[in-house]
Design an enzyme around this catalytic site. Structure first.
Site, PDB file in Angstrom:
ATOM      1  N   HIS A 140       0.846  -1.196   0.000  1.00  0.00           N
ATOM      2  CA  HIS A 140       0.000   0.000   0.000  1.00  0.00           C
ATOM      3  C   HIS A 140       0.884   1.250   0.000  1.00  0.00           C
ATOM      4  O   HIS A 140       1.966   1.271   0.596  1.00  0.00           O
ATOM      5  CB  HIS A 140      -0.930   0.018   1.212  1.00  0.00           C
ATOM      6  CG  HIS A 140      -0.218   0.193   2.527  1.00  0.00           C
ATOM      7  ND1 HIS A 140      -0.072   1.418   3.147  1.00  0.00           N
ATOM      8  CD2 HIS A 140       0.389  -0.699   3.347  1.00  0.00           C
ATOM      9  CE1 HIS A 140       0.590   1.264   4.283  1.00  0.00           C
ATOM     10  NE2 HIS A 140       0.879  -0.012   4.433  1.00  0.00           N
ATOM     11  N   HIS A 142       0.889   5.776  -1.581  1.00  0.00           N
ATOM     12  CA  HIS A 142       0.350   6.819  -2.463  1.00  0.00           C
ATOM     13  C   HIS A 142       1.128   6.812  -3.777  1.00  0.00           C
ATOM     14  O   HIS A 142       1.983   7.667  -4.038  1.00  0.00           O
ATOM     15  CB  HIS A 142       0.446   8.184  -1.783  1.00  0.00           C
ATOM     16  CG  HIS A 142      -0.343   8.288  -0.511  1.00  0.00           C
ATOM     17  ND1 HIS A 142      -1.638   7.850  -0.412  1.00  0.00           N
ATOM     18  CD2 HIS A 142      -0.015   8.790   0.709  1.00  0.00           C
ATOM     19  CE1 HIS A 142      -2.090   8.076   0.819  1.00  0.00           C
ATOM     20  NE2 HIS A 142      -1.123   8.634   1.517  1.00  0.00           N
TER      21      HIS A 142
END
Length: 356
Positions: A140, A142
């Site tokens: 995970h 951005h």
């Protein structure tokens, strides 16, 4: 029968009719029970045939292709969009990884830059596909979408994500930069000390609330092409839509996060078994809340909605919402105010050649 009707008293005729009706209902019920028993028997036979075929196939190959082995090679990438409840959802993965035996890895890019250099793209793709000790893995961060098929590797990860109504996401991010959240309340934020409200920012034409700041969810789904980051690009919107439909297993919405988690648990229990209950009862289900957030006025919202950038971002959000609601409609049912996941509604039959 006509002669009997004449000879029998009216009361006796009525009793006879009622007995006949009861007998017919009983027969119909027995037929229905036989039909249900036949269906169950057919399914049992079909499952037995499938099991025999799978066993024969496995023995013929002389290798173990167990379902568990395939699941243990699974990789999920959650390229999380900022301020879409991504921390709340990721914390569920961290809480479950020990119990469900998978690895969770945070992709920490320099200055949270969602675009990787070409050399880093290659490194990342190779890491994800060949780092066996980290499988099954949940990555995970951005980071914008990456198409693994471009890099000459075997196997692709499964992508998931969550999107949020564009203006709500921007408002949350605006106040987060100034006041932080209840996750790490003591951490100094980049815009700390700036007391200007979001309404005041829009009214004065500030850069932190400009329409260009809305342009984020589309490029995250569009990817690493230059046009993806050209604010207001219709091409980027269409590419983001294409990727959402063709490259993502499931994309939820912040406003319906619980349903997203429930469907994920039913679809990928290897990772998310126990996630729905944890979300409902766990202390971390709503762990991160932006503080000092004030909802914008109708005038502020109307001004932002005049922007072509908002129109494209909102179109993408509505598209994602429609797709998610379509998936949900075919995955869950509501009963007594509660949502329930549907069980398996297909089976195999008429399997040839028959196994001796």
């Amino acid at each position: 029968m006509g002669l009997l009707r004449i000879m029998m008293p009216p009361k006796t005729q009525l009793v006879a009719v009622l007995l006949f009706a009861v007998a017919m209902l009983f027969i119909e019920n027995q037929i229905q029970n036989l039909e249900e028993s036949r269906t169950k028997l057919e399914r049992a036979i079909a499952r037995h045939e499938v099991a025999e075929v799978e066993q024969r196939h496995t023995e013929g190959l002389g290798r173990d292709f167990s379902a568990q082995a395939e699941k243990d090679d699974m990789v999920i990438i959650y390229n999380r969009v900022p301020k879409t409840a991504s921390t709340s959802f990721t914390n569920i993965a961290y809480d479950l990884c020990g119990k469900n035996h998978f690895h969770v890895l945070h992709i920490n890019t320099t200055k949270n830059n969602p675009v990787m250099s070409l050399q880093d793209q290659v490194r990342f793709v190779r890491n994800v596909t060949t780092w066996r000790v980290m499988k099954p893995g949940f990555y995970h961060g951005h980071v914008a979408y990456l198409d693994f098929s471009k890099y000459g590797v075997k196997g692709k990860p499964m992508y998931i994500n969550v999107v949020r109504e564009p203006i709500e996401r921007l408002v949350s991010y605006y106040y987060f930069l100034r006041f932080g959240d209840d996750y790490r309340p003591g951490l100094r934020r980049r815009k700390q000390g700036d007391k200007k409200t979001f309404d005041e920012c829009v009214s004065s034409g500030g850069s932190d609330c400009a329409p260009e700041k809305l342009w984020l969810q589309i490029p995250f789904f569009c990817g690493h092409q230059s046009e993806c980051w050209n604010a207001g690009s219709r091409w980027a919107l269409e590419q983001a839509k294409y990727n959402l439909v063709n490259e993502y297993l499931l994309v939820g919405v912040t406003e319906e996060l619980e349903d997203f988690i429930m469907i994920l648990e039913a679809t990928l229990p290897r990772f998310f078994r126990g996630a729905a209950e944890l979300y409902k009862s766990g202390k971390k289900s709503h762990l991160r809340k932006t503080t000092e957030k004030k909802p914008p006025t109708k005038e502020t919202i109307a001004k932002l909605q005049q922007s072509d950038i908002w129109k494209l971002e909102n179109e993408f959000y509505e598209f994602a919402l429609e797709q998610f609601q379509f998936v949900r409609a075919h995955a869950v049912r509501e009963k007594d105010g509660e949502l329930y996941i549907l069980g398996q509604n297909f089976f195999y039959e008429k399997i040839y050649p028959k196994v001796n």
